[in-house]
Design an enzyme around this catalytic site. Structure first.
Site, short mmCIF file in Angstrom:
data_model
loop_
_atom_site.label_atom_id
_atom_site.label_comp_id
_atom_site.label_asym_id
_atom_site.label_seq_id
_atom_site.Cartn_x
_atom_site.Cartn_y
_atom_site.Cartn_z
N GLY A 1 -109.95 -32.77 -32.70
CA GLY A 1 -110.00 -34.15 -32.30
C GLY A 1 -110.61 -34.43 -31.20
CD GLN B 1 -112.35 -6.77 -29.14
OE1 GLN B 1 -111.77 -6.18 -28.36
NE2 GLN B 1 -111.34 -7.78 -29.04
CB THR C 1 -97.62 -41.58 -20.04
OG1 THR C 1 -97.96 -40.40 -20.67
CG2 THR C 1 -97.34 -42.28 -21.13
CE1 TYR C 2 -104.69 -38.13 -20.96
CE2 TYR C 2 -102.36 -37.18 -20.42
CZ TYR C 2 -103.46 -37.64 -21.25
OH TYR C 2 -103.15 -36.24 -22.80
CG ASP D 1 -106.81 -36.12 -28.80
OD1 ASP D 1 -106.59 -37.21 -29.25
OD2 ASP D 1 -106.81 -35.25 -27.70
CG ASP E 1 -102.40 -32.47 -31.01
OD1 ASP E 1 -101.47 -32.15 -30.90
OD2 ASP E 1 -103.02 -32.64 -30.13
CD1 TRP F 1 -107.25 -33.38 -18.55
CD2 TRP F 1 -107.03 -32.80 -21.19
NE1 TRP F 1 -108.84 -32.94 -19.60
CE2 TRP F 1 -108.48 -32.80 -20.76
CE3 TRP F 1 -106.61 -32.29 -22.37
CZ2 TRP F 1 -109.41 -32.17 -22.06
CZ3 TRP F 1 -107.49 -31.80 -23.40
CH2 TRP F 1 -109.01 -32.00 -22.73
CD GLU G 1 -108.18 -39.54 -27.21
OE1 GLU G 1 -109.38 -40.11 -26.42
OE2 GLU G 1 -107.78 -37.76 -26.85
#
Length: 632
Positions: free
Chosen positions: A363, A337, A473-474, A404, A402, A612, A406
Site C-alpha cells: 500500500g 540464479q 506520528t510524523y 499500509d 504489513d 521512515w 492510507e
C-alpha cells in the site's frame, strides 16, 4: 500375487516345471537352466517365435524391469506390468532386446520366446487380466551381463508413452485452510493434459506423502508450531508426471514467536526505489552499522490492485543483478540464479543477522487506492497476499506482512467510504490466512483530532489481529499548507499556537489507548527527514511562508543527512528540532530529540519505534543508533 504364493511356474518354452514356487537357489537355478537348454535344443528356432498380440490402447500399461540377483555367470530378472489406464486390460505382451551374449534361459509366470536378440514375454491364462491400477510380474533366469533395451508393452513404449504424448501441466500452488496444531487441509487448482489427468502426488518437504484423485488433501499427524512446505504434481492416464506446482509454506498453530532482541521493536522501512537515484542498497544497512541495531525491516512497497496484493517493482525486487562489491556477502549475482535483486540481498542480510525479521509492506500513500476493493472481499485479498509473500522463490525472506492503508474510511491520496468495519475485517482475514506464526502488522494514522481519521475506523477491534501497529506520528504539518504557519512535522506534544489540536504523537497514542489498543501493540513513528517552507522571515515556529523549500528529490522535504549540514538545528519545539537558514525553515528529528522521544515511548509502555526510512540517515546510521540506544 506375492513371490511365495503357489502359482504355475513355466519355462520360456511353455513346459510346466512346477505348480509351486520353491526358493530359487543357485542349485535349482542350475538344473532349471540345464533342463531349459535341453528343451530348447529339441525345438526349431522358428518354434520360439510368438507374434505379439494386438496392441492395447496407448494409455493402458507400463512395464518395469528389475534385476533381482546376479551370480556372475547368470542372473534373475523380473518384469512388472501395471495397468495405468482407467479400463481393464485382458492381455499383455512385453518385448525387449538383449545384446548378443545375453539370453533368457528359463522363465515363469509368462510365455517367453525369442527371435535372435529380440525377446517377448506374453501373459499366461491366469494373469492377463488387469484392472486399473493392477499389476502382474513374471520372472526369468538368464545368462550374460547385458541389460534390456527397446522395451515395449502392448506395442508402445514401456513408460506408457508414444510419440506425441505430452505430460500434464503443473497444478496450481496449493493453499492451506483449517490449520490446527496437528493438521491442515490443502487444495489446488487442477492441472490439464491432452489425455486427461488421473491423479496427483502430494509432497511434504520433498517427500511424497499421498496420491489422490481429487484436488485436495487433508494432512495430519503434524507438530504444532512447525513450518511445512508442500508441492503437488499431476499424473496423466499413461502415468506421465508433469512439473511441480508452486510451493506452499505453512506453519501449524501452537508455536510461539521468539522474543525480539532487547525486547523492543526497532523497525525501519527499506524502499525498493531507493536502489535507483538514491543509490541505497541492502548492503548500506551493514556498512552503516544499522543492521545490528534494528529488529525488523518493512520492505516498501507491494502494490494493491484489483483487490489483490501485487508486485511493486519486479526489477528492483528480484531481478536487479548485484556485483560483488555491492552485495551483502561480497558475492556477485550470476545471470542464471533463481533470485536476485533486493529480495536476494535481504536473504543474505538475514543470514548474517538472523535476529532481523522482514515484512513485506503493501500500500502506502501512492498505492492505497486498491484497498477499498480489497475490503469488499477480505478473504480473497488475504489469499492473494499470502500467495505472493509465500511464493517459493522468496518465502524464506519474509516473516510476515504489513498493510499500509492510507486511510480506511477516510481520505488520503484518494477517499474511501468502505465503512468503519472495513479495516477490522481486512486485518481479521489477513491474520486468518497468515496464521499465528507469521507477523501481521499495519501502519495506521496518527490523526487524533475530534472526528479525525483514528475515529473513522475500528482500530481497536482490529488490534486483536495484529502483532503491532506502526503509528505514523510524523507529517502532521508541512508545506502542502504553502503559506504556513511553520510547524514541526512530528511534534511529540502540543504547544501554544499549534495549528491543529490533536496533531501530536502524545494525542495519537492517548486516543488509541483510550479506544482499547494496548500500548504494547503501538510503535512510535520517527521521520528520518525534515519538512520545510521557503519565503519565511520568522525563526520561531508559526511564521508565514510562500511555498515549499527546495529539496533534493521533492519540494518541501529533505533527508536528515543533508539537513544536519545544510541547515543545522537552532531550536526545539514539542520535542522536535527546527532551523531557519536564509528564507528556508525546516523541522526534523536529531539524535538528541530522538533520545527524548524514545524515553517517552518507554515511559508510555510502547512496543517500540519505527522510522521512515533508512536512506535518510547518515552513512554511519546515527539516527538508527539513537533509536537503538534510546530503547535499551
Amino acid at each position: 500375487m506375492s513371490k511365495s504364493a503357489p502359482r504355475p511356474r513355466r519355462t520360456y518354452g511353455g513346459s510346466p516345471l512346477s505348480t509351486a514356487s520353491p526358493p530359487r537357489t543357485r542349485r535349482t537355478r542350475f538344473f532349471t537352466r540345464v533342463a531349459a537348454v535341453v528343451a530348447a535344443l529339441a525345438l526349431p528356432v522358428t518354434g520360439l517365435v510368438v507374434l505379439a498380440g494386438p496392441a492395447q490402447a496407448a494409455t493402458s500399461a507400463t512395464a518395469t524391469y528389475t534385476k533381482v540377483s546376479d551370480w556372475g555367470t547368470g542372473f534373475e530378472g523380473k518384469w512388472t506390468v501395471k495397468n495405468t489406464g482407467t479400463t481393464t486390460i485382458s492381455s499383455w505382451t512385453v518385448e525387449w532386446d538383449y545384446p548378443a551374449g545375453t539370453a533368457v534361459t528359463s522363465a515363469w509366470d509368462a510365455t517367453v520366446t525369442s527371435s535372435g536378440t529380440h525377446w517377448t514375454g506374453k501373459n499366461v491364462g491366469w494373469n492377463g487380466t488387469l484392472a486399473p491400477g493392477g499389476s502382474a510380474s513374471f520372472g526369468f533366469n538368464g545368462s550374460g551381463s547385458g541389460s534390456p533395451s527397446g522395451c515395449k508393452i502392448n506395442g508402445v513404449s514401456c513408460d506408457g508413452t508414444q510419440p506425441g504424448d505430452t505430460p500434464p501441466t503443473a497444478p496450481g500452488a496449493p493453499t492451506a485452510a483449517n490449520v490446527t496444531e496437528t493438521s491442515l487441509s490443502l487444495s489446488w487448482t487442477p492441472a490439464t493434459d491432452d489425455k486427461g489427468v488421473k491423479n496427483y502426488d502430494v509432497y511434504r518437504g520433498g517427500a511424497k506423502i499421498a496420491t489422490v484423485t481429487g484436488t485436495g488433501y487433508a494432512d495430519s499427524g503434524l507438530t504444532k508450531g512447525t513450518t511445512y512446505t508442500y508441492t503437488v504434481t499431476a499424473r496423466d492416464t499413461v502415468d506421465q508426471t508433469g512439473p511441480s506446482s508452486g510451493g506452499l509454506s505453512v506453519t501449524t498453530s501452537g508455536g510461539t514467536q521468539p522474543p525480539d532482541p532487547g525486547g523492543k521493536v526497532k523497525l525501519g522501512y527499506f524502499t525498493e526505489w531507493g536502489v535507483y537515484g538514491r543509490n541505497y542498497h541492502v548492503k548500506n544497512l551493514v556498512t552503516s552499522g544499522s543492521a545490528s541495531k534494528i529488529t525488523h525491516i518493512n520492505y516498501a512497497f507491494g502494490n494493491v490492485q484489483n483487490g489483490q496484493c501485487t508486485i511493486g517493482d519486479a526489477y528492483a525486487d528480484y531481478d536487479k543483478a548485484y556485483t560483488a562489491d555491492q552485495s551483502v556477502d561480497g558475492v556477485a549475482d550470476t545471470w542464471d540464479q533463481p533470485l536476485r535483486g533486493n529480495f536476494n540481498q535481504l536473504r543474505k542480510l538475514k543470514k548474517a543477522y538472523p535476529h532481523i525479521k522482514v515484512l513485506w509492506s503493501f500500500g502506502g500513500w501512492t498505492w492505497s487506492g486498491g484497498f477499498p476493493q480489497a475490503a469488499a472481499n477480505p478473504a480473497a485479498f488475504a489469499q492473494s497476499c499470502y500467495n505472493l509473500v509465500e511464493d517459493p522463490r522468496w518465502a524464506d525472506v519474509f516473516d510476515g506482512i504489513d498493510l499500509d492503508w492510507e486511510y480506511p474510511n477516510a481520505c488520503g491520496l484518494s477517499c474511501d467510504t468502505s465503512g468503519p468495519a472495513a479495516f477490522k475485517n481486512l486485518m481479521q482475514a489477513t491474520r486468518a490466512k497468515f496464521g499465528a506464526n507469521n507477523l501481521v502488522t499495519a501502519a495506521i494514522t496518527a490523526d487524533a483530532s475530534s472526528g479525525g481519521k483514528i475515529d473513522a475506523a475500528d482500530y481497536a477491534g482490529a488490534a486483536q489481529y495484529v502483532d503491532f501497529y506502526n503509528v505514523m506520528t510524523y507529517d502532521f504539518f508541512g508545506a502542502w499548507a504553502a503559506q504556513g504557519p511553520t510547524a514541526p512535522h512530528s511534534p511529540l506534544t502540543s504547544y501554544t499556537g499549534i495549528p491543529q489540536a490533536g496533531f501530536t504523537s502524545a494525542d495519537a497514542i492517548a486516543k488509541l489507548k483510550a479506544k482499547g489498543v494496548a500500548g504494547s501493540k503501538l510503535n512510535l513513528g520517527i521521520g528520518f527527514y525534515g519538512r520545510g517552507w521557503t519565503g519565511v522571515t520568522q525563526a520561531a515556529p508559526g511564521g508565514t511562508a510562500t511555498g515549499p523549500a527546495p529539496g533534493t528529490y521533492e519540494q518541501g522535504i529533505e533527508d536528515y543527512k543533508v539537513l544536519k549540514n545544510s541547515c543545522p538545528a537552532t531550536g526545539t519545539i514539542a520535542g522536535t528540532a527546527y532551523a531557519k537558514c536564509g528564507s528556508n525553515w525546516w523541522s526534523y528529528d536529531t539524535p538528541a530529540t530522538i533520545a527524548g522521544k524514545m524515553a517517552w515511548a518507554k515511559q508510555q509502555g510502547l512496543k517500540g519505534a519505527f522510522f521512515w526510512e533508512f536512506s535518510g540517515d547518515t552513512g554511519n546510521g546515527e539516527l538508527a543508533n539513537a533509536i537503538h540506544t534510546g530503547l535499551q
